[in-house]
Design an enzyme around this catalytic site. Structure first.
Site, mmCIF file in Angstrom:
data_model
loop_
_atom_site.group_PDB
_atom_site.id
_atom_site.type_symbol
_atom_site.label_atom_id
_atom_site.label_comp_id
_atom_site.label_asym_id
_atom_site.label_seq_id
_atom_site.Cartn_x
_atom_site.Cartn_y
_atom_site.Cartn_z
ATOM 1 N N SER A 110 0.831 -1.196 0.000
ATOM 2 C CA SER A 110 0.000 0.000 0.000
ATOM 3 C C SER A 110 0.865 1.246 0.000
ATOM 4 O O SER A 110 2.065 1.183 0.245
ATOM 5 C CB SER A 110 -0.917 -0.001 1.221
ATOM 6 O OG SER A 110 -0.180 0.356 2.371
ATOM 7 N N LYS A 111 0.226 2.358 -0.257
ATOM 8 C CA LYS A 111 1.000 3.576 -0.451
ATOM 9 C C LYS A 111 1.775 4.017 0.792
ATOM 10 O O LYS A 111 2.751 4.734 0.688
ATOM 11 C CB LYS A 111 0.087 4.697 -0.945
ATOM 12 C CG LYS A 111 -0.994 5.117 0.029
ATOM 13 C CD LYS A 111 -1.821 6.249 -0.556
ATOM 14 C CE LYS A 111 -2.944 6.636 0.394
ATOM 15 N NZ LYS A 111 -3.797 7.687 -0.188
ATOM 16 N N ARG A 112 1.336 3.553 1.940
ATOM 17 C CA ARG A 112 2.030 3.949 3.175
ATOM 18 C C ARG A 112 3.293 3.127 3.421
ATOM 19 O O ARG A 112 4.129 3.510 4.217
ATOM 20 C CB ARG A 112 1.110 3.772 4.384
ATOM 21 C CG ARG A 112 -0.151 4.572 4.320
ATOM 22 C CD ARG A 112 0.019 5.950 4.919
ATOM 23 N NE ARG A 112 -1.060 6.809 4.461
ATOM 24 C CZ ARG A 112 -0.981 8.131 4.394
ATOM 25 N NH1 ARG A 112 0.125 8.750 4.736
ATOM 26 N NH2 ARG A 112 -1.991 8.838 3.970
#
Length: 509
Positions: free
Chosen positions: A266-268
């Site tokens: 995920s982007k995090r």
RNA sequence: GGCCCCUUCGUCUAUCGGUUAGGACGCCAGGUUUUCAUCCUGGAAAGAGGAGUUCGAUUCUCCUAGGGGCUGCCA
């Protein structure tokens, strides 16, 4: 169907930056299309107007271009099947929803979002976590199946909001053959009557993607595994719309997983674990938050693409370095793996190193020169070439060339503390002083000449390199490690080299 | 919870029933190198478990376990 032209699409939704998983999906689409002599199309799926993010569409286009995965057709690239933004195709979808209502495969539903929330909550309270609007529950909801046709018409005429839902038969087995997974089968009893047409007049993804794929004559749908559960619904839509004969073939790709723990990338994850998850740096226009990108981190686009290609696919040979055109040639959907692939940042770095080494010295010197220039250091072509070829073997990125060669620029400001403590003493000072005077007599200050002089000094005094080298390096560069001392001398030149030795003799204890 | 998908070294993967289960990244050791990096050589490291089919299963089938995805008027 056999002879039809291959046309594939990458259909992201512009709700934010495209992350590397999306890039890989685009890549596989591109590779497949190019190999089959087909077209690669970019379609923007912006049917959810509440999630629109300014700049996201341009970001997607820029990312694909940076990677060299350039669409033949689509949003930003022209073509005869446009428009390629679903929001601009809005008027085309309603008729297909109406067609489904007319042939009995869809119905109006007047339940509000609040109604649905309430029902779902009640079901949850009763111990059932998964309430679905399906062939049994629809009988107790407000829709054109339970209301009289007069009542339905009245509500529509009154402008009451409604959605259109697909009407699934009960207990029907829906099967399709996926190129990477083989036969997949789901029973309609486990599916729900998905909304096809929203109350805001927009289709949902489900309707829009079928209509557009049909109208755009898409031959193969290559997308992420997260779509697998809704693929049977899509098959049914083709069937109910009368398009089953020209239905595209499906290929559901394995997901990219995060390097640690569980779940999909995920982007995090990137900034949490110290690597980019996006091809290009992204500035969130609302929050001002910045997400790092491969490009800005010094990755070569072909290395990034090469790495992505191998996350879920491999050619079955032992070759690992592939240019984009070699990938086009070698790629095969049949060889795509089924299981999710965990991202490995070390491997990505390794790919970049391989690509850096593939560069010839001239190109490397050019990249180095412009990088240094951005850092405020102008370098002559000659010096850049010398440094680039000297440092090439120890670099993963262009910035390594710069960071590891700082001692070439602006003199020595500080001396490595550990080396100073361990290697600098009265004896070292004496050797440096003597070598300084020997070096001052060398006319042609080449690497070979300084080396010869240094070595004869060693043999005359019966010294090992280890006795003199470290101290000399410290005096010359301030460092305890690095490339050949004589190559460094040659690049610095006689004057600068002697000056540094003088400075060390003066400044060091 | 339900449904669907998946399961070979730590990671990415090869293997189309018979292999000392191969490669790459990473890791460790040795060698080359004044040092570091590079490079070379070597090493540790895997078929989730259980049944079945078969002369023979990593490979085919089933069960279990584990992982993932989906479960919105989001895509």
């Amino acid at each position: 169907m056999a002879a039809e032209k291959v046309r594939v699409r990458f259909a992201p939704s512009p709700t934010g930056p495209l992350h590397m998983g999306g890039v890989r999906t685009a890549l596989y689409n591109y590779l497949f299309a190019k190999q089959q002599g087909g077209d690669f199309i970019l379609r923007i799926e912006d049917t959810d107007q509440t999630r629109f993010v300014p700049g996201a569409e341009q970001y997607i286009i820029d990312s694909l271009k940076w990677c060299g995965i350039v669409p033949d057709e689509g949003q930003g690239f022209g073509g005869n099947y446009g428009p390629y933004r679903q929001s601009e195709r809005k008027e085309m979808y309603r008729q297909y929803a109406m067609q489904l209502i007319e042939n009995g495969h869809a119905y109006y539903a007047f339940d509000s979002a609040e109604d649905l929330d309430r029902v779902r909550q009640m079901a949850k309270d009763a111990g059932s976590p998964n309430w679905q609007y399906n062939h049994v529950t629809r009988n107790s909801m407000k829709n054109s199946l339970t209301l009289s046709s007069a009542e339905v018409q009245k509500r529509i005429d009154a402008g009451e909001p409604y959605v259109i839902r697909i009407k699934l038969n009960r207990n029907e087995e829906v099967k399709f053959e996926d190129i990477v997974r083989g036969w997949v089968s789901v029973n309609t009893n486990n599916m729900d009557d998905k909304v096809l047409f929203k109350s805001d007049g927009m289709p949902t993804y489900h309707l829009a993607n079928i209509v557009d794929d049909h109208l755009m004559e898409i031959s193969h749908v290559i997308r992420g595994e997260e779509w697998l559960p809704s693929a049977p619904l899509h098959v049914l839509l083709y069937r109910y719309l009368g398009w089953e004969d020209s239905m595209p073939q499906f290929a559901h790709l394995p997901l990219l997983l995060k390097p640690d723990g569980n779940g999909k990338l995920s982007k995090r994850d990137g900034d949490r674990l110290g690597f980019p998850v996006f091809p290009l740096e992204w500035h969130n226009p609302e929050s001002g938050e910045v997400f790092s990108g491969y490009r800005e981190n010094g990755y070569f686009a072909p290395a990034f693409v090469n790495m992505l290609a191998f996350l879920g696919w491999n050619p079955g040979t032992e070759q690992e370095i592939f240019s984009l055109s070699e990938l086009v040639e070698a790629f095969s959907l049949k060889k795509v793996n089924k299981a999710g692939a965990r991202y490995d940042h070390d491997k990505t770095r390794w790919f970049n190193q391989q690509y850096l080494r593939l560069l010839d010295d001239e190109t490397l010197a050019e990249l180095f020169t412009s990088y240094a220039s951005e850092q405020g250091q102008e370098i002559s072509v000659e010096k850049a070439l010398a440094i680039a070829s000297l440092m090439k073997e120890r670099a993963y990125f262009i910035k390594d060339l710069w960071e590891e060669s700082q001692f070439f620029f602006g003199g020595v400001e500080e001396y490595d503390e550990k080396t100073l403590r361990k290697k600098w003493n009265e004896e070292a000072r004496t050797h440096v002083a003597k070598l300084r005077s020997i070096f001052s007599n060398i006319e042609d200050f080449t690497s070979a000449n300084t080396e010869a002089a240094f070595k004869s000094y060693l043999s005359e005094n019966e010294l090992g390199f280890g006795k003199v080298g470290p101290g000399f390096r410290l005096a010359l560069t301030g460092k305890g490690m690095g490339p050949s001392l004589f190559d460094i001398c040659a690049i610095l030149g006689k004057e600068a080299s002697l000056k540094r030795l003088d400075q060390a003799l003066e400044k060091l204890p």
